[in-house]
Every structure is written in structure tokens, then in C-alpha cells.
Design an enzyme around this catalytic site. Sequence first.
Site, PDB file in Angstrom:
ATOM      1  N   GLU A 121     -19.811  -4.723  -0.316  1.00  0.00           N
ATOM      2  CA  GLU A 121     -21.249  -4.889  -0.067  1.00  0.00           C
ATOM      3  C   GLU A 121     -21.777  -3.809   0.870  1.00  0.00           C
ATOM      4  OE1 GLU A 121     -23.641  -6.883  -1.308  1.00  0.00           O
ATOM      5  OE2 GLU A 121     -22.118  -7.472  -2.767  1.00  0.00           O
ATOM      6  N   CYS A 144     -32.856  -4.073 -16.114  1.00  0.00           N
ATOM      7  CA  CYS A 144     -34.128  -4.072 -15.375  1.00  0.00           C
ATOM      8  C   CYS A 144     -34.128  -2.909 -14.385  1.00  0.00           C
ATOM      9  CB  CYS A 144     -34.316  -5.401 -14.658  1.00  0.00           C
ATOM     10  SG  CYS A 144     -35.989  -5.662 -14.018  1.00  0.00           S
ATOM     11  N   CYS A 188     -36.286  -3.930 -21.768  1.00  0.00           N
ATOM     12  CA  CYS A 188     -36.799  -5.300 -21.712  1.00  0.00           C
ATOM     13  C   CYS A 188     -36.412  -6.145 -22.925  1.00  0.00           C
ATOM     14  CB  CYS A 188     -38.326  -5.274 -21.583  1.00  0.00           C
ATOM     15  SG  CYS A 188     -38.908  -4.515 -20.056  1.00  0.00           S
ATOM     16  N   CYS A 232     -33.238  -7.857 -22.370  1.00  0.00           N
ATOM     17  CA  CYS A 232     -33.159  -8.652 -21.150  1.00  0.00           C
ATOM     18  C   CYS A 232     -33.223 -10.137 -21.494  1.00  0.00           C
ATOM     19  CB  CYS A 232     -34.294  -8.287 -20.192  1.00  0.00           C
ATOM     20  SG  CYS A 232     -34.343  -9.312 -18.706  1.00  0.00           S
ATOM     21  N   CYS A 274     -41.025 -13.233 -18.428  1.00  0.00           N
ATOM     22  CA  CYS A 274     -41.314 -12.169 -17.464  1.00  0.00           C
ATOM     23  C   CYS A 274     -42.790 -11.784 -17.491  1.00  0.00           C
ATOM     24  CB  CYS A 274     -40.444 -10.953 -17.777  1.00  0.00           C
ATOM     25  SG  CYS A 274     -40.735  -9.550 -16.678  1.00  0.00           S
TER      26      CYS A 274
END
Length: 349
Positions: A40, A195, A202, A205, A211
Site C-alpha cells: 500500500e 474506469c 464504460c 464496466c 453510472c
Amino acid sequence: MALDLSDRFATRLLTWFDAHGRHDLPWQHPRTPYRVWLSEIMLQQTQVSVVIPYFQRFVAALPDLPALAAAPRDQVLALWSGLGYYARARNLHTAAQRCVELHDGDLPHDFDALLALPGIGRSTAGAILAQAWDDRFAILDGNVKRLFARFHGIEGWPGTPIIEKQLWELANAHLPHSRLADFTQAQMDLGATLCTRANPDCTRCPLHEDCVAFASDRTATLPTRRPGKTKPERETHVVWMEDRDGRILLQRRPPTGVWASLWALPQFDTSADRDDWLASQGCIASSTELDAIEHVFTHFRLHIHPLRARLSTARMRVSDNDDQRWATRDDLATLGIPAPIRRLLESTP
């Protein structure tokens, strides 16, 4: 926000993740708190493809938190060298030492305790808890901000407190009650692969039916871009000095500021300062101006002007100490050196 929308969001995202997500990242096998935390921190402002070899090299040398805490700072910075944003490495090292002092050598399984460690913010703490322990905590990195800004049609730059607060509320509202590690990874994967900032895919997605940005043809304008600001330009001069044995003079940077605590070439604000210092170092056999190097930081653009010089006498006026050393070519791999300086030294015979 209706509950069924939140349920659809998580269900569709996890179904997509099972088929298309990233399941073989090195920090997932094994997925220990230490490996999750390290990944991370490395992934902050850095792409997965760039991080993987650095992660593998880092854990090979320092496989657990006590090993990191006990490592010399120079070794940590050397392993990090090339990833940039070196404050991340310094904070990582300090946090490991605090974990040894305060948490018996383990990363704490507690949000507030994680947040108290240097280099760990709200999103990173949530990511560690969700991925290492499957705890129900949200994340809000750049990918997730973009995802929720588009999905809910949120106007305004996500860096402003009022917009960020709104996005955090949405991120928490969408959390499922199980599979938190997978859900966390799925959000990041969707933002990184479909995205995307430019030219989002899209139609592939799993969330496009709900959305707002897709329905209103605003994917190109959401999230709202940061207000434009021209980066200031700065100049600096460095001296690549070699002795008669081909060793290179390095100086440790101050503990704060640009390239803090890294080993770099002697650096000067002006060419006059550089020349005055050079004249004080003894007999110079030759000196050559090299091509300028441009390096872009987050807040400014730096133009580095290197001069290569060779001593004609034994190195008597410049000796090794805590903040200065003569390094062989082989030594360079073991030291934390700023990326543009390392590229300069490695690209020129």
C-alpha cells in the site's frame, strides 16, 4: 441512496472481480499484514507494474517487520531507490521501529493505532485492515475517488474537503458485509483497468447501468480536474567528481527537503558556487559540462546541470565521513540515490 443500489454495486463489482480482477499480485500470496502494508505504501502515486519488482526485491531483503525495523536507513533507501517520493520509505522505516517499540513487532490490528504511525493516512489504514484482516473499512485512493465521482455524478475537485467528505460517505455506504479484501482490491482494479482517467472502457464496466457519468455523457469531465497551475521552474548544479581510482564523490542530502537523507552528487544553487567549491578541492585533471537533465516533482520542475570532473592528485582534501563518501560503481547499488542522479551515473561510462 437506496439500499438496493448499494447491494447492486457490490454484487456486480465482486462478480466482475472474480472473472477479471488481479488475483496473483505478489503481496496477495501470502497476504500478511506486513506485505499488505508495504504494498500500500509503495502503490501510493505509483502504478502496480512499476511496484512489483521493487516489492519483490524489498521483501527478499527484508521479509518481515522486525527485519525492516532493524535494517540500516541506507539499506531501506537503497531498496527504495527509483520509486521516488522517498518520504514514504523514511516513514515506513520509522513506523516499523515504532511497531517494535509499541506493538511487539507486529502491525497493530486497530484503526487508530495504524493512523498514529507515520506515513499511514485514513485510506491506507482502511486498505490494510480490509485486505489483511477482512475488516469492514473503506478506502479512498485516486482510483476510488474517480470511480465514485463518476458513478454518482459528483461535481467538484475531489481534493477539496467538502467533496472528499462526500466521497468518503459514499465509499462507506457501498461497503458489503463480507469479502472486504476482495471488494477493496476490486475497486482499485476497476479504476486501474476500466474506469481509467482517460478513455474509460464504460461498455465493459459492470457498473455502467447505474453510472450517472455514463448516462449523462460526462465521463470525460468527471471527476472535476484540479484547477490548473503552472509548475515553477528551478535550476541546480551538480558535480560528478571522480578520483584517480574512478570512485565517485557522494554527499548525503539534509534530513529534510528534496531527496532528504539520500546520497547525491555535490549540489549547488549557482554555477559560481559550484566553481568556487571545485577550485577548493585540489588539482582537477579535466572537467566537462554534460547535458542538462529535467526532473519533474509534484510541485515544481527541476533542471539539473551536471559537470563531470576528475582529480589529478590523490584525494587528500575530500575524505569519507558520515555525510560524504567516495563510492565505487559497485557501491552505487547499495545506496539510496535519487533516480535522475542514478540514471546519470549509470548511463555514462
